[in-house]
Design a protein around this motif. Sequence first.
Motif, mmCIF file in Angstrom:
data_model
loop_
_atom_site.group_PDB
_atom_site.id
_atom_site.type_symbol
_atom_site.label_atom_id
_atom_site.label_comp_id
_atom_site.label_asym_id
_atom_site.label_seq_id
_atom_site.Cartn_x
_atom_site.Cartn_y
_atom_site.Cartn_z
ATOM 1 N N GLY A 60 -20.838 9.074 3.789
ATOM 2 C CA GLY A 60 -19.904 10.020 3.204
ATOM 3 C C GLY A 60 -19.576 11.175 4.127
ATOM 4 N N ARG A 61 -20.579 11.666 4.809
ATOM 5 C CA ARG A 61 -20.356 12.800 5.708
ATOM 6 C C ARG A 61 -19.630 12.399 6.980
ATOM 7 N N LEU A 62 -19.881 11.193 7.457
ATOM 8 C CA LEU A 62 -19.228 10.752 8.683
ATOM 9 C C LEU A 62 -17.776 10.349 8.453
ATOM 10 N N THR A 63 -17.499 9.759 7.304
ATOM 11 C CA THR A 63 -16.151 9.248 7.083
ATOM 12 C C THR A 63 -15.219 10.240 6.398
ATOM 13 N N CYS A 64 -15.698 11.390 5.988
ATOM 14 C CA CYS A 64 -14.823 12.365 5.322
ATOM 15 C C CYS A 64 -13.675 12.819 6.223
ATOM 16 N N PRO A 65 -13.922 13.247 7.467
ATOM 17 C CA PRO A 65 -12.787 13.622 8.322
ATOM 18 C C PRO A 65 -11.878 12.437 8.624
ATOM 19 N N MET A 66 -12.485 11.272 8.793
ATOM 20 C CA MET A 66 -11.694 10.084 9.086
ATOM 21 C C MET A 66 -10.823 9.705 7.881
ATOM 22 N N THR A 67 -11.346 9.864 6.681
ATOM 23 C CA THR A 67 -10.576 9.559 5.480
ATOM 24 C C THR A 67 -9.419 10.537 5.315
ATOM 25 N N THR A 68 -9.636 11.804 5.626
ATOM 26 C CA THR A 68 -8.563 12.796 5.553
ATOM 27 C C THR A 68 -7.432 12.442 6.512
ATOM 28 N N LEU A 69 -7.780 12.094 7.726
ATOM 29 C CA LEU A 69 -6.783 11.683 8.714
ATOM 30 C C LEU A 69 -6.095 10.386 8.294
ATOM 31 N N TRP A 70 -6.852 9.476 7.682
ATOM 32 C CA TRP A 70 -6.310 8.191 7.218
ATOM 33 C C TRP A 70 -5.276 8.415 6.112
ATOM 34 N N ILE A 71 -5.580 9.277 5.145
ATOM 35 C CA ILE A 71 -4.648 9.550 4.049
ATOM 36 C C ILE A 71 -3.377 10.198 4.578
ATOM 37 N N PHE A 72 -3.517 11.138 5.529
ATOM 38 C CA PHE A 72 -2.326 11.759 6.097
ATOM 39 C C PHE A 72 -1.484 10.741 6.848
ATOM 40 N N SER A 73 -2.123 9.894 7.639
ATOM 41 C CA SER A 73 -1.355 8.916 8.413
ATOM 42 C C SER A 73 -0.710 7.872 7.499
ATOM 43 N N LEU A 74 -1.344 7.551 6.371
ATOM 44 C CA LEU A 74 -0.712 6.636 5.417
ATOM 45 C C LEU A 74 0.492 7.289 4.740
ATOM 46 N N SER A 75 0.435 8.606 4.559
ATOM 47 C CA SER A 75 1.540 9.291 3.879
ATOM 48 C C SER A 75 2.817 9.302 4.713
ATOM 49 N N THR A 76 2.717 9.033 6.008
ATOM 50 C CA THR A 76 3.922 8.948 6.836
ATOM 51 C C THR A 76 4.674 7.646 6.577
ATOM 52 N N GLY A 77 4.007 6.641 6.033
ATOM 53 C CA GLY A 77 4.658 5.374 5.715
ATOM 54 C C GLY A 77 4.814 4.441 6.895
ATOM 55 N N GLN A 78 4.150 4.724 7.998
ATOM 56 C CA GLN A 78 4.268 3.878 9.180
ATOM 57 C C GLN A 78 3.027 3.005 9.314
ATOM 58 N N GLY A 79 3.187 1.861 9.958
ATOM 59 C CA GLY A 79 2.059 0.980 10.231
ATOM 60 C C GLY A 79 1.948 -0.155 9.237
ATOM 61 N N PHE A 80 1.120 -1.120 9.603
ATOM 62 C CA PHE A 80 0.939 -2.310 8.771
ATOM 63 C C PHE A 80 0.231 -1.976 7.464
ATOM 64 N N THR A 81 -0.780 -1.113 7.520
ATOM 65 C CA THR A 81 -1.528 -0.761 6.307
ATOM 66 C C THR A 81 -0.622 -0.089 5.284
ATOM 67 N N ALA A 82 0.211 0.841 5.729
ATOM 68 C CA ALA A 82 1.122 1.525 4.802
ATOM 69 C C ALA A 82 2.135 0.550 4.218
ATOM 70 N N SER A 83 2.658 -0.358 5.047
ATOM 71 C CA SER A 83 3.626 -1.319 4.521
ATOM 72 C C SER A 83 2.964 -2.302 3.558
ATOM 73 N N LEU A 84 1.693 -2.616 3.786
ATOM 74 C CA LEU A 84 0.967 -3.500 2.861
ATOM 75 C C LEU A 84 0.730 -2.798 1.529
ATOM 76 N N LEU A 85 0.378 -1.523 1.587
ATOM 77 C CA LEU A 85 0.114 -0.776 0.350
ATOM 78 C C LEU A 85 1.392 -0.411 -0.407
ATOM 79 N N LYS A 86 2.571 -0.504 0.246
ATOM 80 C CA LYS A 86 3.840 -0.206 -0.417
ATOM 81 C C LYS A 86 4.410 -1.401 -1.170
ATOM 82 N N THR A 87 3.789 -2.572 -1.074
ATOM 83 C CA THR A 87 4.323 -3.744 -1.770
ATOM 84 C C THR A 87 4.271 -3.520 -3.278
ATOM 85 N N SER A 88 5.097 -4.241 -3.999
ATOM 86 C CA SER A 88 5.190 -4.017 -5.447
ATOM 87 C C SER A 88 3.898 -4.382 -6.171
ATOM 88 N N PHE A 89 3.140 -5.344 -5.662
ATOM 89 C CA PHE A 89 1.881 -5.706 -6.318
ATOM 90 C C PHE A 89 0.923 -4.523 -6.332
#
Length: 103
Positions: A60-89
């Motif tokens: 939890g302590r090691l991944t907290c900064p990484m999770t914050t950066l991950w959420i911000f980078s997903l909010s830009t809508g770029q990358g394969f992970t963001a496009s996968l999470l944007k699917t209607s399912f």
Amino acid sequence: VWGWVADGITLTMIGISIAIVSQGVQTVGEYPEPMPMRPREADQFTDTSFTNRLWDNIGGRLTCPMTTLWIFSLSTGQGFTASLLKTSFWSQTLAPNAYNCFL
């Protein structure tokens, strides 16, 4: 750039999860074999949940900064992970149920 960051962090999180899960459990009564990601304190037979609690605290302590950066980078809508999470399912089927499961 943010798409690469999101995808890299996703792969890192999956890799860390696989590494922790693949450490396995020791059979009671056998001498514990040394494992690279397992602390020495977990080889004692007195407390079998020590490793789980240790990884919960450290993870939890090691991944907290990484999770914050991950959420911000997903909010830009770029990358394969963001496009996968944007699917209607994910966005129309599973996302509305996430709040109910949380409660």
